[in-house]
Design an enzyme around this catalytic site. Structure first.
Site, mmCIF file in Angstrom:
data_model
loop_
_atom_site.group_PDB
_atom_site.id
_atom_site.type_symbol
_atom_site.label_atom_id
_atom_site.label_comp_id
_atom_site.label_asym_id
_atom_site.label_seq_id
_atom_site.Cartn_x
_atom_site.Cartn_y
_atom_site.Cartn_z
ATOM 1 N N MET A 39 84.392 -15.546 55.811
ATOM 2 C CA MET A 39 84.617 -16.900 55.257
ATOM 3 C C MET A 39 84.173 -17.927 56.293
ATOM 4 O O MET A 39 84.486 -17.792 57.467
ATOM 5 C CB MET A 39 86.112 -17.086 54.974
ATOM 6 C CG MET A 39 86.566 -18.524 54.768
ATOM 7 S SD MET A 39 88.380 -18.705 54.735
ATOM 8 C CE MET A 39 88.733 -18.461 53.008
ATOM 9 N N ASN A 40 83.417 -18.971 55.838
ATOM 10 C CA ASN A 40 83.318 -20.170 56.694
ATOM 11 C C ASN A 40 83.640 -21.416 55.886
ATOM 12 O O ASN A 40 84.652 -21.386 55.164
ATOM 13 C CB ASN A 40 82.033 -20.220 57.543
ATOM 14 C CG ASN A 40 80.723 -20.245 56.813
ATOM 15 O OD1 ASN A 40 80.329 -19.266 56.202
ATOM 16 N ND2 ASN A 40 80.011 -21.334 56.869
ATOM 17 N N ASP A 41 82.879 -22.461 55.963
ATOM 18 C CA ASP A 41 83.301 -23.792 55.493
ATOM 19 C C ASP A 41 84.073 -23.838 54.170
ATOM 20 O O ASP A 41 83.692 -23.164 53.208
ATOM 21 C CB ASP A 41 82.085 -24.689 55.237
ATOM 22 C CG ASP A 41 81.018 -24.590 56.277
ATOM 23 O OD1 ASP A 41 81.248 -23.987 57.318
ATOM 24 O OD2 ASP A 41 79.924 -25.104 56.017
ATOM 25 N N GLN A 57 82.508 -20.860 51.789
ATOM 26 C CA GLN A 57 81.333 -20.072 52.158
ATOM 27 C C GLN A 57 81.786 -18.638 52.427
ATOM 28 O O GLN A 57 82.704 -18.410 53.223
ATOM 29 C CB GLN A 57 80.690 -20.676 53.412
ATOM 30 C CG GLN A 57 80.054 -22.025 53.166
ATOM 31 C CD GLN A 57 78.739 -21.892 52.419
ATOM 32 O OE1 GLN A 57 77.719 -21.559 52.982
ATOM 33 N NE2 GLN A 57 78.776 -22.161 51.110
ATOM 34 N N PHE A 99 74.593 -22.605 50.151
ATOM 35 C CA PHE A 99 75.277 -23.258 51.264
ATOM 36 C C PHE A 99 76.325 -24.255 50.754
ATOM 37 O O PHE A 99 76.513 -24.428 49.553
ATOM 38 C CB PHE A 99 74.241 -23.946 52.164
ATOM 39 C CG PHE A 99 73.732 -23.074 53.290
ATOM 40 C CD1 PHE A 99 73.872 -21.695 53.272
ATOM 41 C CD2 PHE A 99 73.101 -23.639 54.389
ATOM 42 C CE1 PHE A 99 73.415 -20.899 54.325
ATOM 43 C CE2 PHE A 99 72.642 -22.863 55.445
ATOM 44 C CZ PHE A 99 72.793 -21.496 55.419
ATOM 45 N N SER A 100 76.927 -24.948 51.703
ATOM 46 C CA SER A 100 78.109 -25.773 51.408
ATOM 47 C C SER A 100 77.841 -26.921 50.446
ATOM 48 O O SER A 100 76.714 -27.396 50.311
ATOM 49 C CB SER A 100 78.672 -26.346 52.703
ATOM 50 O OG SER A 100 79.312 -25.330 53.403
ATOM 51 N N ASP A 160 74.705 -29.855 52.518
ATOM 52 C CA ASP A 160 76.144 -30.107 52.403
ATOM 53 C C ASP A 160 76.469 -31.382 51.619
ATOM 54 O O ASP A 160 77.146 -32.295 52.123
ATOM 55 C CB ASP A 160 76.808 -30.144 53.799
ATOM 56 C CG ASP A 160 76.413 -28.945 54.652
ATOM 57 O OD1 ASP A 160 76.039 -27.911 54.065
ATOM 58 O OD2 ASP A 160 76.453 -29.044 55.897
ATOM 59 N N GLU A 213 76.469 -31.874 60.064
ATOM 60 C CA GLU A 213 76.808 -30.974 58.960
ATOM 61 C C GLU A 213 78.044 -31.509 58.228
ATOM 62 O O GLU A 213 78.880 -32.225 58.791
ATOM 63 C CB GLU A 213 77.067 -29.567 59.494
ATOM 64 C CG GLU A 213 75.829 -28.964 60.144
ATOM 65 C CD GLU A 213 75.984 -27.488 60.499
ATOM 66 O OE1 GLU A 213 76.965 -27.133 61.169
ATOM 67 O OE2 GLU A 213 75.103 -26.694 60.101
ATOM 68 N N TRP A 288 81.598 -21.453 65.255
ATOM 69 C CA TRP A 288 80.461 -20.533 65.317
ATOM 70 C C TRP A 288 80.477 -19.845 66.673
ATOM 71 O O TRP A 288 80.453 -20.505 67.707
ATOM 72 C CB TRP A 288 79.142 -21.280 65.069
ATOM 73 C CG TRP A 288 79.075 -21.750 63.653
ATOM 74 C CD1 TRP A 288 79.304 -23.008 63.194
ATOM 75 C CD2 TRP A 288 78.838 -20.926 62.504
ATOM 76 N NE1 TRP A 288 79.208 -23.031 61.813
ATOM 77 C CE2 TRP A 288 78.923 -21.766 61.372
ATOM 78 C CE3 TRP A 288 78.562 -19.568 62.310
ATOM 79 C CZ2 TRP A 288 78.749 -21.297 60.067
ATOM 80 C CZ3 TRP A 288 78.387 -19.102 61.023
ATOM 81 C CH2 TRP A 288 78.471 -19.959 59.922
HETATM 82 N N1 DQQ Z 1 77.715 -23.881 57.123
HETATM 83 C C1 DQQ Z 1 76.985 -23.828 55.882
HETATM 84 C C2 DQQ Z 1 76.064 -24.995 55.915
HETATM 85 C C3 DQQ Z 1 76.763 -25.924 56.820
HETATM 86 C C4 DQQ Z 1 77.306 -25.020 57.877
HETATM 87 C C5 DQQ Z 1 76.323 -22.505 55.775
HETATM 88 C C6 DQQ Z 1 78.444 -25.616 58.655
HETATM 89 O O1 DQQ Z 1 75.888 -25.510 54.601
HETATM 90 O O2 DQQ Z 1 75.897 -26.915 57.326
HETATM 91 O O3 DQQ Z 1 77.270 -21.483 55.685
HETATM 92 O O4 DQQ Z 1 79.292 -24.644 59.197
#
Ligand code: DQQ
Length: 486
Positions: A39-41, A57, A99-100, A160, A213, A288
């Protein structure tokens, strides 16, 4: 017809090892996290059909970021949460990765606006739309990609989208860069399918990063906030610019800047408005990195607790969302204490890995240099995380040098005691996280910590002189997750 195959396979794959992954010691009890894998954003925060939705994400196949899907969680009340089917998969010829992005409600449909990312394509990032009537199954729009390139001369990092409605139009802010400087671009549309550039909202100076971002623009009190996550800024990782927005030119005039969080594990914040008009926000509770401690447990990434944002006396206050008090279990431990240098044992009756602590530290003794809490301590005291006020540095510090696995980077937030010499802290500890709200929301420090599961002790301490603790209350917190079915 919705495209199902990639989604269906991913939806099966992500649950395959759930029972094992969910038993692991660093799993969180009251923070959003994926069932398994990456998992991210946070993406697409919205209240729709009586529920809060948080998308994110997601890589359902591994513990490093691969082609991005949109995972999905929902809640009726911001207290109890459940996993929903994955919402978006990289399953069209224009989507190598989703992406986000964000969500709005248009013509009764939940509409997601996201970035289609493809490293092999020029331009590599375009904006797309997907809609849903039930808030669960999404159809990508026939008009996709609805915005195919950044403005002439701008960098191809163009991602984003955060969309909102104002007057008769939709507005969208997008993260971008030009000549090595991050910037936020404003667009306008009548239908979410045709977009016109309004202008550049704000551009980085040499200190504020070469790419921005996850930008977000929202009204707060009589001003606007432009929030963004700059890449490689030496001074800020999560910026809140407070100022005024001109909807005609797109220009954002900042009055002051503030850090949204002083911890290491806070990134890509996104906000939404609740039905009762509050501005709430959440962020990825990670950063990150090359390696993630929880990868060995079969999952990576979580969200911070939801936070309420308000503008008071020229300062953005960030507090835990008020609903979180519902998670407090009955019978807290509370007391008042007088702490002499290096005395121990005040908090013998406080234990746990999933707690909320509200504490006041009073510094009336001029000799006392610092004082606070040792938490998640091991029986032999070899492991501990320190949260303390350092009077010389005028800062609340989170010291992870002996926290266990993971980063040992020291993080701190500026803080001043009130007229009674009191620093107040509200601390949320979950199995592998700590969030410290300083002086009723003036600053926040969010970090991941990875102590041994049986490091569950707590201590008060003071250095150089004495410290009073006029208020101390600790609650064990309930889980936000459904009880496992028998
Ligand atoms: N993570 C997404 C992007 C964003 C970045 C990709 C920020 O859309 O800019 O997983 O963590």
């Amino acid at each position: 017809m919705r495209t199902t195959s990639r989604l269906d396979i991913a939806n099966q794959a992500v649950w395959e090892h759930f029972e094992i992954v969910n038993e692991q010691p660093f799993r969180l009890q009251y923070h959003l996290m994926p069932p398994t894998n990456w998992m991210n954003d946070p993406n697409g925060l919205i209240y729709f059909n009586g529920e809060y939705h948080v998308f994110y994400q997601h890589d359902p196949y591994g513990t490093i970021q691969g082609p991005m899907y949109w995972g999905h969680l929902s809640s009726p009340d911001l207290i109890k949460w459940q996993h929903r089917p994955i919402a978006l998969a990289p399953d069209t010829d224009y989507d190598a990765s989703c992406f986000s992005g964000s969500a709005v409600i248009n013509n009764d449909k939940l509409t997601l606006i996201y970035t289609s990312h493809d490293e092999q394509r020029t331009p590599k990032e375009m904006q797309c739309v997907a809609t849903s009537e039930d808030g669960v199954y999404f159809e990508k729009d026939a008009a996709n990609p609805v915005l195919r390139q950044p403005p002439e001369g701008a960098g191809f990092d163009f991602r984003d989208p955060k969309v909102w409605e104002y007057g008769d139009h939709w507005y969208m802010v997008i993260g971008n860069c030009r000549d090595g400087c991050g910037q936020a671009l404003l667009y306008r549309s009548n239908d979410l399918r045709h977009w016109q550039e309004v202008g550049v909202s704000l551009v980085s100076d040499e200190y504020c990063g070469h790419m921005w971002e996850c930008p977000d623009i929202y009204p707060l009190d009589s001003h606007f906030v432009l929030a963004f996550s700059p890449i490689d800024s030496p001074i800020s990782r999560n910026t809140l610019a407070v100022g005024n927005l001109d909807y005609e030119t797109g220009r954002f005039d900042p009055i002051f800047y503030q850090e949204a969080d002083y911890g290491e594990d806070f990134y890509a914040m996104q906000s939404m408005e609740t039905p009762d008009g509050r501005r709430i926000m959440i962020a990825w509770m990670e950063k990150w990195r090359d390696e993630y401690v929880t990868a060995s447990e079969g999952w990576v990434g979580a969200m911070t607790i939801m936070r309420e944002v308000s503008l008071e006396n020229d300062h953005v206050m960030v507090r835990p969302v008020r609903e979180i008090a519902e998670l407090r279990q009955k019978q807290p431990v509370s007391g008042k204490y007088y702490v002499e240098p290096e005395t121990r044992g005040h908090l013998k009756n406080v234990h746990g890995s999933s707690l909320e602590i509200v504490i006041e530290l009073r510094f009336n003794d001029a000799r006392c240099q610092q004082g606070g809490l040792r938490l998640r301590t091991s029986g032999d005291s070899s492991q501990e995380t320190l949260v303390y006020y350092d009077r010389q540095r005028h800062a609340v510090v989170c010291d992870r040098s002996r926290s266990g696995l993971g980063s040992t980077v020291e993080t701190f937030a500026p803080a001043e005691p009130d007229q009674n010499q009191i620093i107040s802290l509200q601390i949320f500890i979950d199995h592998s996280s700590i969030e410290v709200f300083v002086n009723n929301g003036k600053a926040v420090i969010t970090n991941r910590i990875y102590p041994d599961p049986d490091s569950t002790g707590y201590e008060l301490y003071a250095v150089g002189g004495s410290m009073e603790v006029p208020t101390f209350t600790a609650w064990a917190l309930h889980s936000i997750w459904p009880e496992p079915a028998n």
